[in-house]
Design a protein around this motif. Sequence first.
Motif, PDB file in Angstrom:
ATOM      1  N   ASN A  42       0.809  -1.221   0.000  1.00 36.80           N
ATOM      2  CA  ASN A  42       0.000   0.000   0.000  1.00 36.80           C
ATOM      3  C   ASN A  42       0.844   1.274   0.000  1.00 36.80           C
ATOM      4  N   LEU A  43       2.175   1.122  -0.028  1.00 31.23           N
ATOM      5  CA  LEU A  43       3.109   2.247  -0.029  1.00 31.23           C
ATOM      6  C   LEU A  43       2.906   3.184   1.170  1.00 31.23           C
ATOM      7  N   THR A  44       2.722   2.601   2.355  1.00 28.60           N
ATOM      8  CA  THR A  44       2.584   3.385   3.576  1.00 28.60           C
ATOM      9  C   THR A  44       3.573   2.890   4.622  1.00 28.60           C
ATOM     10  N   THR A  46       4.310   3.336   9.041  1.00 25.93           N
ATOM     11  CA  THR A  46       3.767   3.804  10.303  1.00 25.93           C
ATOM     12  C   THR A  46       4.800   3.624  11.400  1.00 25.93           C
ATOM     13  N   ASN A  57       2.207   8.519  10.356  1.00 21.70           N
ATOM     14  CA  ASN A  57       2.042   7.834   9.071  1.00 21.70           C
ATOM     15  C   ASN A  57       2.708   8.647   7.974  1.00 21.70           C
ATOM     16  N   THR A  58       3.308   7.946   7.032  1.00 25.33           N
ATOM     17  CA  THR A  58       3.956   8.600   5.909  1.00 25.33           C
ATOM     18  C   THR A  58       3.936   7.662   4.712  1.00 25.33           C
ATOM     19  N   THR A  59       4.369   8.170   3.576  1.00 21.62           N
ATOM     20  CA  THR A  59       4.449   7.329   2.382  1.00 21.62           C
ATOM     21  C   THR A  59       5.773   6.570   2.380  1.00 21.62           C
ATOM     22  N   ALA A  60       5.793   5.453   1.698  1.00 22.93           N
ATOM     23  CA  ALA A  60       6.989   4.611   1.647  1.00 22.93           C
ATOM     24  C   ALA A  60       7.235   4.159   0.220  1.00 22.93           C
ATOM     25  N   ASN A  61       8.450   3.679  -0.002  1.00 24.71           N
ATOM     26  CA  ASN A  61       8.777   3.045  -1.279  1.00 24.71           C
ATOM     27  C   ASN A  61       9.619   1.813  -0.991  1.00 24.71           C
ATOM     28  N   THR A  64      12.612   2.264   1.488  1.00 22.72           N
ATOM     29  CA  THR A  64      12.368   2.802   2.818  1.00 22.72           C
ATOM     30  C   THR A  64      12.728   1.783   3.890  1.00 22.72           C
TER      31      THR A  64
END
Length: 89
Positions: A42-44, A46, A57-61, A64
């Motif tokens: 989900n590209l998140t 926590t 919470n932030t975005t991830a790739n 990360t």
Amino acid sequence: MGKRKKKSKPPPKKKMKPLDKTFFCPFCNHPDCVECLIDIKNLTATAKCWVCLEEFNTTANVLTEPVDVYSEWIDECERVNNVGNDEDN
């Protein structure tokens, strides 16, 4: 005739220390109570404290790591604190 043995040995490889996976909480200051979870599907990402239940919470790739998520949380906390200090002046 055999070859002579080489007298010098290559230097031993340095072992890299693994990165931390748990951190101290910037709100309650308990050590090793913040865990960073990364959901690549989900590209998140926590970061959550077990003690005070604060969450970020932030975005991830794919690149990360947990330390990246934690450092983003600390940067965001500092940014919010600096904005609050700027308004007081």
